[in-house]
Write an enzyme that holds these catalytic residues in place. Structure first.
Site, short mmCIF file in Angstrom:
data_model
loop_
_atom_site.label_atom_id
_atom_site.label_comp_id
_atom_site.label_asym_id
_atom_site.label_seq_id
_atom_site.Cartn_x
_atom_site.Cartn_y
_atom_site.Cartn_z
N HIS A 19 -22.56 -6.77 76.44
CA HIS A 19 -22.67 -5.30 76.36
C HIS A 19 -21.33 -4.68 75.96
O HIS A 19 -21.29 -3.78 75.12
CB HIS A 19 -23.08 -4.71 77.72
CG HIS A 19 -24.45 -5.11 78.21
ND1 HIS A 19 -24.67 -5.63 79.46
CD2 HIS A 19 -25.66 -5.04 77.63
CE1 HIS A 19 -25.96 -5.86 79.63
NE2 HIS A 19 -26.60 -5.52 78.52
N LYS A 43 -38.98 -1.78 87.78
CA LYS A 43 -38.29 -3.06 87.77
C LYS A 43 -37.27 -3.10 88.92
O LYS A 43 -36.45 -2.21 89.04
CB LYS A 43 -37.56 -3.20 86.43
CG LYS A 43 -37.23 -4.64 86.06
CD LYS A 43 -36.78 -4.73 84.61
CE LYS A 43 -35.53 -5.57 84.47
NZ LYS A 43 -34.92 -5.49 83.15
N ARG A 92 -29.41 -10.29 69.93
CA ARG A 92 -28.96 -11.66 70.22
C ARG A 92 -29.76 -12.63 69.36
O ARG A 92 -30.70 -12.24 68.67
CB ARG A 92 -29.16 -11.97 71.70
CG ARG A 92 -28.14 -11.31 72.57
CD ARG A 92 -28.54 -11.26 74.01
NE ARG A 92 -29.67 -10.35 74.20
CZ ARG A 92 -30.07 -9.91 75.37
NH1 ARG A 92 -29.48 -10.32 76.48
NH2 ARG A 92 -31.09 -9.08 75.46
N SER A 130 -28.05 -10.38 81.09
CA SER A 130 -27.81 -10.02 82.49
C SER A 130 -28.63 -10.91 83.41
O SER A 130 -28.17 -11.31 84.49
CB SER A 130 -28.19 -8.55 82.74
OG SER A 130 -27.37 -7.70 82.01
N1 LIG Z 1 -25.09 -10.60 74.99
C1 LIG Z 1 -25.52 -9.56 74.31
N2 LIG Z 1 -25.18 -9.41 73.02
C2 LIG Z 1 -25.65 -8.38 72.31
N3 LIG Z 1 -26.49 -7.45 72.76
C3 LIG Z 1 -26.86 -7.55 74.03
C4 LIG Z 1 -26.40 -8.60 74.87
N4 LIG Z 1 -26.96 -8.44 76.10
C5 LIG Z 1 -27.73 -7.34 76.00
N5 LIG Z 1 -27.69 -6.81 74.77
C6 LIG Z 1 -28.38 -5.64 74.27
O1 LIG Z 1 -28.00 -4.53 75.06
C7 LIG Z 1 -29.11 -3.65 75.22
C8 LIG Z 1 -29.38 -3.45 76.68
O2 LIG Z 1 -29.70 -4.69 77.24
P1 LIG Z 1 -30.12 -4.91 78.73
O3 LIG Z 1 -29.35 -4.02 79.62
O4 LIG Z 1 -31.58 -4.97 78.83
O5 LIG Z 1 -29.49 -6.38 78.93
P2 LIG Z 1 -30.18 -7.77 79.09
O6 LIG Z 1 -29.08 -8.77 79.04
O7 LIG Z 1 -31.31 -7.95 78.13
O8 LIG Z 1 -30.74 -7.67 80.56
P3 LIG Z 1 -31.91 -8.52 81.26
O9 LIG Z 1 -31.51 -9.94 81.12
O10 LIG Z 1 -31.92 -7.97 82.65
O11 LIG Z 1 -33.16 -8.20 80.48
C9 LIG Z 1 -30.23 -4.30 74.42
O12 LIG Z 1 -30.19 -3.77 73.11
C10 LIG Z 1 -29.88 -5.75 74.40
O13 LIG Z 1 -30.44 -6.40 73.28
MG LIG Z 2 -33.35 -7.95 78.42
#
Ligand SMILES: Nc1ncnc2c1ncn2[C@@H]1O[C@H](COP(=O)(O)OP(=O)(O)OP(=O)(O)O)[C@@H](O)[C@H]1O
Ligand SMILES: [Mg+2]
Length: 172
Positions: A19, A43, A92, A130
Site C-alpha cells: 500500500h 467484514k 498485483r 494484508s
Molecule cells: N501489495 C500490493 N501491491 C499493490 N497494490 C496493493 C497491494 N496490496 C493491496 N493493494 C491494492 O490496494 C487497494 C486496497 O487493498 P486492500 O486494503 O483490500 O488490501 P489487501 O491486501 O487486498 O487486503 P486483504 O488481503 O485484506 O483483502 C487495492 O487496490 C489493492 O489491489
Molecule cells: Mg484484498
C-alpha cells in the site's frame, strides 16, 4: 493549474508496504491523495477503523499531501465529496485483475465522470496482501519487510504472538 487529486480506497487491515508503495507512486502523479479506509460492517477486521486510519496517518505524518479518512457507502459518492474524480487501485500479479476490472466498470456505470487509475507496485510487493500479513502474524511469524516497523509492532501487540487463527478474530 488546480491541484490534482486522487482517492485510494481499501480496507488497509493493516496497511502494508505494498500500500505504501502505491501511495508513494501515486504522489509522483497527483498533488494530493486521500487514502479512504473502508468501514465495512460486513467484514470482520483485525484492526478497528480508527486504528487502521491512525496507522496510515502516522506513517505519512510528515506528508501533508496524504490525507486519511474513513468512509462507508458508495466509493464514487465519497470520491465526489472529497472533490476528486480519480480512484487509484493497485494491481498485483494476476490475482487482482478480474475483481478490479469489474469494480472499475461498475464505478464507471455509477459515475461516468470518475476514472480508475491502476498502478503496479514494486515486484517485491506483487504477491503481498494484508490477509497474508494477518495470517503470518497470527501464527507468530515475522512480518519484517512486509509492513512498516510501527505496523509490525501493532500486530505483535494485537496478536501477542499467540497462535489464534485470524478467522476467529472479531471486529472491533
Ligand atoms: N501489495 C500490493 N501491491 C499493490 N497494490 C496493493 C497491494 N496490496 C493491496 N493493494 C491494492 O490496494 C487497494 C486496497 O487493498 P486492500 O486494503 O483490500 O488490501 P489487501 O491486501 O487486498 O487486503 P486483504 O488481503 O485484506 O483483502 C487495492 O487496490 C489493492 O489491489
Ligand atoms: Mg484484498
Amino acid at each position: 493549474m488546480p491541484d490534482s487529486s486522487a482517492i485510494y480506497p481499501g480496507s488497509f487491515d493493516p496497511v502494508t508496504n505494498g500500500h505504501v508503495d502505491i501511495i508513494e507512486r501515486g504522489l509522483r502523479v497527483f498533488d494530493r491523495i486521500v487514502v479512504a479506509v473502508l468501514k465495512n460492517p460486513k467484514k470482520a477486521t483485525l484492526f478497528t477503523t480508527k486504528e487502521r486510519v491512525r496507522m496510515i496517518q502516522d506513517l505519512f505524518a510528515s506528508k501533508k499531501e496524504v490525507e486519511v479518512r474513513a468512509f462507508d457507502g458508495l466509493l464514487v459518492d465519497f470520491a465526489k465529496a472529497q472533490g476528486t474524480n480519480v480512484v487509484i487501485r493497485g494491481l498485483r500479479a494476476i490475482s487482482d485483475f478480474e475483481y478490479e476490472f469489474q469494480m472499475a466498470l461498475m464505478n464507471r456505470s455509477l459515475a461516468p465522470d470518475i476514472e480508475t487509475f491502476f498502478m503496479m507496485p514494486s515486484v517485491n510487493y506483487s504477491f503481498l496482501s494484508s490477509n497474508l500479513v494477518r495470517e503470518v502474524a497470527a501464527l507468530g511469524g515475522s512480518v519484517e519487510g512486509l509492513v512498516p516497523g510501527p505496523v509490525a509492532r501493532r500486530l505483535r501487540q494485537k496478536l501477542g504472538g499467540s497462535k489464534k487463527s485470524p478467522k476467529s478474530i472479531k471486529a472491533g
